[in-house]
Each structure stands twice: as structure tokens, then as C-alpha cells.
Design a protein around this motif. Sequence first.
Motif, PDB file in Angstrom:
ATOM      1  N   MET A   1     -23.867   0.855   4.935  1.00 34.14           N
ATOM      2  CA  MET A   1     -22.668   0.614   4.297  1.00 34.14           C
ATOM      3  C   MET A   1     -21.543   1.420   4.552  1.00 34.14           C
ATOM      4  O   MET A   1     -22.200   3.043   3.910  1.00 34.14           O
ATOM      5  N   HIS A   2     -20.687   1.590   4.847  1.00 37.60           N
ATOM      6  CA  HIS A   2     -19.209   2.580   5.053  1.00 37.60           C
ATOM      7  C   HIS A   2     -17.833   2.220   4.594  1.00 37.60           C
ATOM      8  O   HIS A   2     -18.026   1.120   5.157  1.00 37.60           O
ATOM      9  N   ASN A   3     -17.836   2.660   3.511  1.00 40.37           N
ATOM     10  CA  ASN A   3     -16.153   2.548   2.893  1.00 40.37           C
ATOM     11  C   ASN A   3     -15.606   3.422   2.577  1.00 40.37           C
ATOM     12  O   ASN A   3     -15.589   4.137   2.005  1.00 40.37           O
ATOM     13  N   ASN A   4     -13.976   3.343   3.212  1.00 39.74           N
ATOM     14  CA  ASN A   4     -13.167   4.325   3.061  1.00 39.74           C
ATOM     15  C   ASN A   4     -12.143   4.098   1.839  1.00 39.74           C
ATOM     16  O   ASN A   4     -11.588   2.659   2.723  1.00 39.74           O
ATOM     17  N   ILE A   5     -12.055   4.948   0.912  1.00 41.13           N
ATOM     18  CA  ILE A   5     -10.942   4.061  -0.181  1.00 41.13           C
ATOM     19  C   ILE A   5      -9.425   4.832   0.193  1.00 41.13           C
ATOM     20  O   ILE A   5      -9.926   6.206  -0.719  1.00 41.13           O
ATOM     21  N   ILE A   6      -8.515   4.391  -0.324  1.00 34.81           N
ATOM     22  CA  ILE A   6      -8.035   5.680  -0.661  1.00 34.81           C
ATOM     23  C   ILE A   6      -6.830   4.986  -1.848  1.00 34.81           C
ATOM     24  O   ILE A   6      -6.360   3.618  -1.861  1.00 34.81           O
ATOM     25  N   LEU A   7      -6.488   5.735  -3.099  1.00 32.20           N
ATOM     26  CA  LEU A   7      -6.159   4.908  -4.074  1.00 32.20           C
ATOM     27  C   LEU A   7      -4.888   5.577  -4.294  1.00 32.20           C
ATOM     28  O   LEU A   7      -4.629   7.141  -3.907  1.00 32.20           O
ATOM     29  N   ALA A   8      -3.609   5.159  -5.150  1.00 31.74           N
ATOM     30  CA  ALA A   8      -2.252   5.775  -4.810  1.00 31.74           C
ATOM     31  C   ALA A   8      -2.233   5.356  -5.862  1.00 31.74           C
ATOM     32  O   ALA A   8      -1.526   4.028  -7.140  1.00 31.74           O
ATOM     33  N   GLY A   9      -0.821   6.366  -6.366  1.00 35.04           N
ATOM     34  CA  GLY A   9       0.390   5.671  -7.415  1.00 35.04           C
ATOM     35  C   GLY A   9       0.729   7.410  -8.232  1.00 35.04           C
ATOM     36  O   GLY A   9       1.006   8.110  -7.078  1.00 35.04           O
ATOM     37  N   VAL A  10       1.496   6.806  -8.944  1.00 40.77           N
ATOM     38  CA  VAL A  10       2.188   8.352  -9.129  1.00 40.77           C
ATOM     39  C   VAL A  10       1.572   8.827 -10.905  1.00 40.77           C
ATOM     40  O   VAL A  10       0.721   8.416 -11.653  1.00 40.77           O
ATOM     41  N   GLY A  11       1.696   9.995 -11.562  1.00 39.41           N
ATOM     42  CA  GLY A  11       0.769  10.805 -12.338  1.00 39.41           C
ATOM     43  C   GLY A  11       1.409   9.744 -13.916  1.00 39.41           C
ATOM     44  O   GLY A  11       1.653   9.534 -13.984  1.00 39.41           O
ATOM     45  N   GLY A  12      -0.199  10.235 -14.181  1.00 46.57           N
ATOM     46  CA  GLY A  12      -0.128   8.707 -15.611  1.00 46.57           C
ATOM     47  C   GLY A  12       0.277   7.605 -15.793  1.00 46.57           C
ATOM     48  O   GLY A  12      -0.935   6.530 -16.844  1.00 46.57           O
TER      49      GLY A  12
ATOM     50  N   GLN B   1      -8.357   4.751   9.672  1.00 45.57           N
ATOM     51  CA  GLN B   1      -9.515   4.637   8.622  1.00 45.57           C
ATOM     52  C   GLN B   1      -9.534   4.255   7.794  1.00 45.57           C
ATOM     53  O   GLN B   1     -10.835   3.578   7.338  1.00 45.57           O
ATOM     54  N   ALA B   2      -8.871   3.816   6.852  1.00 40.97           N
ATOM     55  CA  ALA B   2      -9.120   3.919   5.404  1.00 40.97           C
ATOM     56  C   ALA B   2      -9.257   1.885   5.696  1.00 40.97           C
ATOM     57  O   ALA B   2      -9.401   1.251   6.275  1.00 40.97           O
ATOM     58  N   ASP B   3     -10.758   1.605   4.298  1.00 35.79           N
ATOM     59  CA  ASP B   3      -9.829   0.015   4.633  1.00 35.79           C
ATOM     60  C   ASP B   3      -9.681  -0.851   3.661  1.00 35.79           C
ATOM     61  O   ASP B   3      -9.613  -1.999   3.957  1.00 35.79           O
ATOM     62  N   LEU B   4      -9.204  -0.560   2.534  1.00 34.89           N
ATOM     63  CA  LEU B   4      -8.738  -0.094   1.642  1.00 34.89           C
ATOM     64  C   LEU B   4      -7.338   1.183   0.662  1.00 34.89           C
ATOM     65  O   LEU B   4      -8.223   1.726   1.023  1.00 34.89           O
ATOM     66  N   ILE B   5      -6.375  -0.286   0.753  1.00 33.90           N
ATOM     67  CA  ILE B   5      -5.229   1.336   0.146  1.00 33.90           C
ATOM     68  C   ILE B   5      -5.396  -0.152  -1.682  1.00 33.90           C
ATOM     69  O   ILE B   5      -5.140  -0.893  -1.502  1.00 33.90           O
TER      70      ILE B   5
ATOM     71  N   TYR C   1       0.952   5.360   2.399  1.00 32.17           N
ATOM     72  CA  TYR C   1      -0.309   5.008   3.075  1.00 32.17           C
ATOM     73  C   TYR C   1      -0.947   4.852   4.234  1.00 32.17           C
ATOM     74  O   TYR C   1      -2.000   4.498   4.487  1.00 32.17           O
ATOM     75  N   LEU C   2       0.803   3.348   4.524  1.00 35.63           N
ATOM     76  CA  LEU C   2      -0.309   2.311   5.454  1.00 35.63           C
ATOM     77  C   LEU C   2      -1.036   3.626   7.089  1.00 35.63           C
ATOM     78  O   LEU C   2      -1.091   2.677   7.001  1.00 35.63           O
ATOM     79  N   PRO C   3       0.217   4.656   7.178  1.00 37.38           N
ATOM     80  CA  PRO C   3      -0.545   5.649   7.910  1.00 37.38           C
ATOM     81  C   PRO C   3      -2.199   5.492   8.221  1.00 37.38           C
ATOM     82  O   PRO C   3      -2.761   5.838   9.708  1.00 37.38           O
ATOM     83  N   TRP C   4      -2.744   5.294   6.883  1.00 34.23           N
ATOM     84  CA  TRP C   4      -3.888   5.512   6.756  1.00 34.23           C
ATOM     85  C   TRP C   4      -5.145   4.072   7.073  1.00 34.23           C
ATOM     86  O   TRP C   4      -5.830   4.106   7.419  1.00 34.23           O
ATOM     87  N   LEU C   5      -4.302   3.366   6.965  1.00 31.60           N
ATOM     88  CA  LEU C   5      -4.864   1.696   7.229  1.00 31.60           C
ATOM     89  C   LEU C   5      -5.491   1.819   8.273  1.00 31.60           C
ATOM     90  O   LEU C   5      -4.494   1.282   8.949  1.00 31.60           O
ATOM     91  N   ARG C   6      -6.885   1.480   8.392  1.00 27.56           N
ATOM     92  CA  ARG C   6      -7.434   0.800   9.875  1.00 27.56           C
ATOM     93  C   ARG C   6      -6.765  -0.660  10.233  1.00 27.56           C
ATOM     94  O   ARG C   6      -6.924  -1.562   8.864  1.00 27.56           O
ATOM     95  N   PRO C   7      -7.067  -1.171  11.507  1.00 25.14           N
ATOM     96  CA  PRO C   7      -6.829  -3.021  11.990  1.00 25.14           C
ATOM     97  C   PRO C   7      -7.494  -3.351  10.572  1.00 25.14           C
ATOM     98  O   PRO C   7      -8.528  -3.013  10.593  1.00 25.14           O
ATOM     99  N   GLY C   8      -6.702  -4.840  10.044  1.00 24.74           N
ATOM    100  CA  GLY C   8      -7.379  -4.778   9.235  1.00 24.74           C
ATOM    101  C   GLY C   8      -8.156  -4.741   8.093  1.00 24.74           C
ATOM    102  O   GLY C   8      -8.628  -5.562   7.428  1.00 24.74           O
ATOM    103  N   GLY C   9      -7.260  -3.742   7.709  1.00 28.31           N
ATOM    104  CA  GLY C   9      -7.741  -3.204   5.945  1.00 28.31           C
ATOM    105  C   GLY C   9      -7.023  -3.595   4.994  1.00 28.31           C
ATOM    106  O   GLY C   9      -6.431  -4.789   5.571  1.00 28.31           O
ATOM    107  N   MET C  10      -7.003  -3.485   4.045  1.00 32.13           N
ATOM    108  CA  MET C  10      -6.781  -4.386   3.396  1.00 32.13           C
ATOM    109  C   MET C  10      -5.764  -3.846   2.324  1.00 32.13           C
ATOM    110  O   MET C  10      -5.578  -2.343   1.833  1.00 32.13           O
TER     111      MET C  10
END
Length: 192
Positions: free
Chosen positions: A1-12, A68-72, A83-92
Amino acid sequence: MHNNIILAGVGGQGILSIAAVIDLAAIHSGLTIKQAEVHGMSQRGGAVQSHLRIADRTIHSDLIPSGQADLILSVEPMEALRYLPWLRPGGMIVTSTDPVKNIPDYPDEQELRKALEATRNHLLIDALQLSRKAGSTRTSNMVMLGAAAAWTGLAPDTLEHGIRELFQRKGEDIVNMNITAFRSGQAVQEQL
């Protein structure tokens, strides 16, 4: 199991609370987790992101390489696109459609939506509406976590355990409101 997740938003918007819940769930699942946080302006309204790497083996770097991100998981639509440049092909991509217009030249909402819909795998959520139904717009981050739960690599019950652990000091009503919000996001994802 290996999963890369990027969380994104603004402060608060509760990005760091989402990260904390995922961290707790991963630890309770016996997994290794590495986290790197970047706080934009360190103020309400500034860009915030977090890289989460979860695995059943040693993780050597806390930063997710480009492509290489599996999920944004984003609680703000413009930040999802950033953060689209971090998303792997087929990522969500799982993102809220609720904009935070924190800059004077914020893009047109319809154009943002078209750009998001043009991505291969996406789920767009009206998190504010669902969080109101859960009892507070402050739970929109947990709505988004619920909507993205299927792509985290973690069991929903362990994520709920993480929510309970994170919010328990605020009382049972707050815990239950956040779990309700999580489940409402999950229900949207399950309807796909």
C-alpha cells in the motif's frame, strides 16, 4: 500500500484538521505516514497545502514528486487546479466548488468549473450546502474528507475514529457534527 495525497485550500478552511484526521487514521491502521505542510501567508485567506504520504513500508521523503499524487483533496476550486502538475495519470481530484475569493483577480467561477470538469477523474462537491445540513459550515472540511475517503487508502471507520480523537476535547456535540459531515460527503461519493 502506498498513497500520495495533496491537501489544498486557503487558511481557515481546516486543511490541517483534515491532515490530522488522516494522520491519526494511518497510525491506527499500522501504516507509516510522512507529512509536509506549506502555509502560504500563515493567515486566514492565504494558500495552504499539505503533502501526505502513506505506506505500509518506509517512506524516505515527505514531499510528493511532480506527477505522483494519487489524490488532490481541495476545499477550494482554484487551489485544486494549482496542484494539477502533481497529479499522476489516473489520479483523482476531489474539490469543493465553493470559492474563496481571496485575490482581486480571482478567476471566473464558470471557467474554473470547466477546467476542473476537463480533468480525467474528478468529483466536485458543494461542501457548504452539505456542511449546513450537518449543523455548521465549519464542518465543510470533514464533508470533503468524506467525499474523498474512498481514495485515501484508509478505511472509513478509521477516519471516523480519527475525527473522534481529534475533536473529542471539544465535546460530543462537535464530534457528532463532524462525523455527520464526514458521512454526508461519503454519501455523495457513494452515489457515483
